[in-house]
Design a protein around this motif. Structure first.
Motif, PDB file in Angstrom:
ATOM      1  N   ASN A 505       0.804  -1.228   0.000  1.00  0.00           N
ATOM      2  CA  ASN A 505       0.000   0.000   0.000  1.00  0.00           C
ATOM      3  C   ASN A 505       0.836   1.277   0.000  1.00  0.00           C
ATOM      4  O   ASN A 505       0.310   2.359   0.220  1.00  0.00           O
ATOM      5  CB  ASN A 505      -0.923  -0.004   1.215  1.00  0.00           C
ATOM      6  CG  ASN A 505      -1.959  -1.102   1.151  1.00  0.00           C
ATOM      7  OD1 ASN A 505      -2.783  -1.121   0.249  1.00  0.00           O
ATOM      8  ND2 ASN A 505      -1.898  -2.041   2.077  1.00  0.00           N
ATOM      9  N   GLY A 510      -2.772   2.902  -5.366  1.00  0.00           N
ATOM     10  CA  GLY A 510      -4.135   3.386  -5.189  1.00  0.00           C
ATOM     11  C   GLY A 510      -4.385   4.746  -5.810  1.00  0.00           C
ATOM     12  O   GLY A 510      -5.537   5.156  -5.950  1.00  0.00           O
ATOM     13  N   GLN A 571     -10.876   8.701   0.290  1.00  0.00           N
ATOM     14  CA  GLN A 571     -10.345   7.582   1.052  1.00  0.00           C
ATOM     15  C   GLN A 571      -9.909   6.485   0.089  1.00  0.00           C
ATOM     16  O   GLN A 571     -10.721   5.978  -0.686  1.00  0.00           O
ATOM     17  CB  GLN A 571     -11.392   7.041   2.029  1.00  0.00           C
ATOM     18  CG  GLN A 571     -11.917   8.067   3.019  1.00  0.00           C
ATOM     19  CD  GLN A 571     -10.870   8.520   4.008  1.00  0.00           C
ATOM     20  OE1 GLN A 571     -10.013   7.740   4.425  1.00  0.00           O
ATOM     21  NE2 GLN A 571     -10.927   9.790   4.393  1.00  0.00           N
ATOM     22  N   ILE A 572      -8.636   6.126   0.132  1.00  0.00           N
ATOM     23  CA  ILE A 572      -8.098   5.080  -0.731  1.00  0.00           C
ATOM     24  C   ILE A 572      -8.033   3.782   0.065  1.00  0.00           C
ATOM     25  O   ILE A 572      -7.332   3.704   1.079  1.00  0.00           O
ATOM     26  CB  ILE A 572      -6.687   5.435  -1.235  1.00  0.00           C
ATOM     27  CG1 ILE A 572      -6.691   6.797  -1.933  1.00  0.00           C
ATOM     28  CG2 ILE A 572      -6.156   4.346  -2.144  1.00  0.00           C
ATOM     29  CD1 ILE A 572      -7.498   6.845  -3.204  1.00  0.00           C
ATOM     30  N   PRO A 573      -8.777   2.745  -0.325  1.00  0.00           N
ATOM     31  CA  PRO A 573      -8.725   1.475   0.421  1.00  0.00           C
ATOM     32  C   PRO A 573      -7.313   0.898   0.444  1.00  0.00           C
ATOM     33  O   PRO A 573      -6.601   0.925  -0.566  1.00  0.00           O
ATOM     34  CB  PRO A 573      -9.688   0.571  -0.364  1.00  0.00           C
ATOM     35  CG  PRO A 573     -10.572   1.507  -1.132  1.00  0.00           C
ATOM     36  CD  PRO A 573      -9.707   2.692  -1.463  1.00  0.00           C
ATOM     37  N   THR A 579      -8.651  -0.786   6.101  1.00  0.00           N
ATOM     38  CA  THR A 579      -8.621   0.631   6.435  1.00  0.00           C
ATOM     39  C   THR A 579      -8.357   1.429   5.158  1.00  0.00           C
ATOM     40  O   THR A 579      -8.264   0.865   4.065  1.00  0.00           O
ATOM     41  CB  THR A 579      -7.534   0.942   7.478  1.00  0.00           C
ATOM     42  OG1 THR A 579      -6.261   0.487   6.979  1.00  0.00           O
ATOM     43  CG2 THR A 579      -7.823   0.221   8.780  1.00  0.00           C
ATOM     44  N   THR A 580      -8.214   2.733   5.307  1.00  0.00           N
ATOM     45  CA  THR A 580      -8.024   3.583   4.137  1.00  0.00           C
ATOM     46  C   THR A 580      -6.882   4.567   4.351  1.00  0.00           C
ATOM     47  O   THR A 580      -6.463   4.831   5.480  1.00  0.00           O
ATOM     48  CB  THR A 580      -9.305   4.377   3.822  1.00  0.00           C
ATOM     49  OG1 THR A 580      -9.629   5.212   4.950  1.00  0.00           O
ATOM     50  CG2 THR A 580     -10.470   3.452   3.518  1.00  0.00           C
ATOM     51  N   ASP A 582      -6.124   8.504   3.737  1.00  0.00           N
ATOM     52  CA  ASP A 582      -6.865   9.748   3.562  1.00  0.00           C
ATOM     53  C   ASP A 582      -5.990  10.742   2.790  1.00  0.00           C
ATOM     54  O   ASP A 582      -5.026  11.291   3.329  1.00  0.00           O
ATOM     55  CB  ASP A 582      -7.235  10.314   4.934  1.00  0.00           C
ATOM     56  CG  ASP A 582      -8.194  11.481   4.864  1.00  0.00           C
ATOM     57  OD1 ASP A 582      -8.206  12.179   3.835  1.00  0.00           O
ATOM     58  OD2 ASP A 582      -8.922  11.719   5.843  1.00  0.00           O
TER      59      ASP A 582
END
Length: 736
Positions: A505, A510, A571-573, A579-580, A582
């Motif tokens: 991540n 994202g 909000q990016i998963p 969670t995300t 921000d």
């Protein structure tokens, strides 16, 4: 606040026997807890100290800090969470580090305190989840006792600074209520917690509870502890981690006055790295440190190299470069694959490529590896600077066969961890020597051993490619990384070895529709392990430097490039986490540092301005750095860092963590590299591995803490990832 009189734990428990008049609240009594006794608490009304909260008849409050503190501030932050919910009078609070909390559950360990781990940024989030209830329960019991004494409902009473206050003005101190409160049965369900508007300590600045001990030289680390009859042990490890002892002549060593024994140590076959001896070694045991060192110097040893004898760091780097240049070579693991990178590449208007190389790194903690152990027939007592007491317990249990509650581990303040003390080779060595010698052993690693026998952060090579369309939008991103996994030879399944090297991540995952992240495994016999900021530190350097490369190709402001990538607030998963990320919070910290450093002048200033940002587990950080270059002399003129960690428990401690991590990252970027030749580490001291001096570092780090009311996140290494790329970007600008 945490001064002690040095009374031993066993002596302390004898003093406590049969006492009354104190309130004790916590997750059940921990027979294994370390309990040095503050002088103010000597007396007849003492009670057990193996729980989080203790209030004596005089109103003094004792709060235990469960997580090891290696400089992260947990010894202050965690007790303040409890103290706030308790409504304790902070000047009357004494903080004591708790040792390992373990009890016997059918011969399996029952971890009494739950979370006991340092250095991974999890201490504060875990404490926020469970330690508030500890303080709230103590306050609830005190309110019930006061209600009975005053003859009013508990709901009509308030608490403030160690007092229970009635509506008519009557006041009762916690000390006068402690004995009665201790006899009240707690409720079956959790008690209500404070609302944020009632916080008196959370969010307020506070100095470190051990600050006075530090500046007066009274702070005691594990290396300062003694058993009167302990032998001092020093080691010579094999230069090759996979080598063997081929010959030994200890005649002159044994002739040194004070030398008692010379013992070999061999890694246990089949045990994961970090849980046994790091390499074959010979130990000199003596009555004192001087004799041990003199005996060590006279050892005549012959070592036989293993397969690592052919390894060279320079050759491994070239191997990584060749691996990434071979487009037909499949990755070891495809970490993430969003959209269709190959299709996007065919539609691109132009492409940007860059390769980044990063060296091997050592931990070089201020306090070298050490441990003190006494192994009796049915009890083991260790004083160890471990960041993970429960993992240390597992090593001791394997070597002794003792039941869970027969192993006692005390954890004093730690002189630096950085992930090195998540491994316990030095604990295994101490236990092995204590068993073999039949006496307590105080193991001390010399500095050269600390440098040449570490669990290093692997070097890495990153090859990044981005393509853009005619609207200057990044439409694809491909990161290929080669490194030796820090989790290799640690019992981690091969498909998960990438997890120490990349974060699925990490930026800009994202944010770009076609995103690919590949990891290529390098094979090395050099021991690898967890390092501060992994895996973010090395990846942020490559990613955030590359974004500046893209901006340079576009001939635009690097801040604008980043803001365009982040886009509109959303909000990016985060894959696999639920969670995300921000984007608004990340954009905010970027804008804050840009404004503070006057980024509007980035084209006009004679100095170079650099900027970078990152996110880790719900926390957001950005750096802006101004650098000058005169006759090849680099000067870091200013450093600004903005962080958003949600609710800041102790802003002063947080600022210290951010400034310290920033300076650590800058020092690493400026000076540090571990190299090896023919399988042997070449650096043996700080002379070979020079930490940055004051002249190389900025006069200060300007820290901006974003106010917030979200649950707090960790920050122990939050400022590490974005500092170095911000510096690199500033240097690029000033030298362009």
């Amino acid at each position: 606040m945490s001064g002690t009189n040095g009374l031993s734990r066993r002596g302390f428990l004898k003093v406590l026997a049969g006492t009354a008049g104190a309130l004790v609240v916590g997750i059940p009594f921990a027979a294994a807890a370390d309990a040095p006794l503050p002088p103010a608490f000597l007396g007849d009304t003492l009670y057990g100290l193996g729980v989080y909260v203790r209030i004596d008849a005089d109103g003094n409050v004792l709060i235990g800090a469960r997580d090891p503190d290696s400089g992260t501030g947990s010894a202050t932050t965690l007790p303040r969470i409890i103290a706030d919910e308790l409504d304790a009078d902070w000047p009357r609070v004494t903080v004591v580090p708790l040792g390992l909390g373990v009890e016997n559950g059918n011969d399996e360990p029952n971890w009494i305190y739950g979370h006991q781990l340092d250095g991974l940024g999890t201490s504060t989030p875990a404490a926020w989840s469970d330690l508030r209830q500890v303080g709230a329960l103590a306050r609830w019991l005190l309110l019930q006792a006061a209600a009975r004494q005053l003859g009013v409902p508990a709901e009509q009473l308030q608490t403030k600074a160690g007092m229970v206050i009635a509506a008519d003005g009557r006041r009762l101190g916690y000390g006068s209520l402690a004995e009665a409160a201790a006899k009240i049965s707690p409720p079956a369900n959790p008690v209500p917690l404070k609302t944020p508007d009632r916080y008196t300590l959370i969010g307020k600045p506070a100095g470190d509870v051990d600050a006075h001990a530090f500046v007066t030289g009274q702070a005691r680390f594990a290396i300062d502890h003694r058993f009167g009859d302990a032998l001092v042990a020093v080691l010579v490890h094999c230069p090759w981690p996979d080598g063997t002892l081929d010959g030994i002549d200890a005649t002159e060593t044994k002739a040194v006055k004070g030398v008692v024994q010379v013992l070999p140590l061999i890694p246990e076959p089949g045990q994961p790295l970090g849980s046994t001896v790091i390499a074959p070694a010979v130990a000199v045991l003596a009555e004192d440190t001087w004799s041990a060192l003199q005996g060590r110097a006279k050892l005549k040893l012959q070592w036989k190299p293993g397969a690592s004898n052919t390894e060279n760091s320079a050759a491994l780097e070239l191997q990584a470069i060749d691996l990434l240049n071979d487009k037909n070579h499949a990755p070891t693991t495809r970490v993430r694959n969003d959209g269709d990178v190959d299709a996007a590449n065919k539609k691109a208007a132009f492409r940007v490529e860059a390769t980044y190389l990063q060296p091997w790194l050592a931990h070089t903690t201020a306090e070298p590896m050490n441990c003190l152990a006494r192994i009796d027939k049915d009890h083991a007592l260790l004083i160890a600077p471990t960041q993970a007491p429960q993992q240390a317990w597992a090593v001791v249990q394997r070597l002794t066969g003792f039941k869970p509650d027969q192993i006692e581990i005390r954890v004093p303040r730690i002189g630096g961890g950085y992930g090195r003390r998540l491994d316990h080779d030095y604990v295994a060595e101490t236990v092995m020597l204590a068993k073999a010698a039949g006496k307590p052993v105080r193991l001390l690693w010399t500095r050269d051993e600390d440098f040449t026998h570490d669990f290093y952060r692997s070097a890495s090579v990153h090859k990044l490619t981005a393509t853009l369309d005619h609207k200057r939008q990044v439409i694809s991103w491909n990161q290929r990384m080669a490194s030796a996994s820090a989790r290799a030879r640690r019992g981690v399944p091969e498909p998960r070895l990438w997890t120490s090297e990349l974060d699925a991540n990490q930026l800009p995952a994202g944010l770009i529709p076609n995103y690919r992240s590949d990891w290529y495994a390098l094979q090395s016999s050099i021991p690898g392990g967890h390092a501060r900021g992994m895996p973010h530190l090395n990846n942020a350097f490559a990613v955030e430097s590359f974004i500046d490369e893209i901006a340079h190709s576009l001939k635009e402001n690097p801040l604008d490039t980043r803001l365009r990538l982040l886009g509109q607030p959303r909000q990016i998963p985060l894959h696999g986490l639920g969670t995300t990320m921000d984007t608004a919070r990340l954009t905010n910290v970027l804008n804050l540092v840009a404004e503070r450093i006057e980024w509007k002048n980035w084209l006009r200033t004679v100095n170079g301005l650099g900027i970078a940002c990152w996110h880790i587990n719900g926390a957001y950080v950005a750096h802006a750095i101004e650098a000058s270059l005169q006759r090849d002399k680099l000067t870091i003129e200013r450093v600004v860092c903005a962080v958003d960690v949600g609710r800041a428990i102790n802003p002063t401690g947080l600022e210290g963590q951010i400034a310290g991590a920033t300076l650590d990252a800058l020092s690493t970027a400026l000076n540090l590299a571990i190299t090896f030749k023919n399988g042997q580490i070449q650096q043996r001291s700080y002379k070979d591995y020079p930490l940055a001096n004051m002249a190389q570092l900025p006069n200060s780090v300007e820290v901006i803490v974003v106010p917030g009311d979200r649950d707090p996140t960790g920050a122990s290494f939050l400022a590490m990832p974005s500092a170095a790329p911000a510096l690199a970007n500033a240097v690029f600008r000033v030298s362009a």
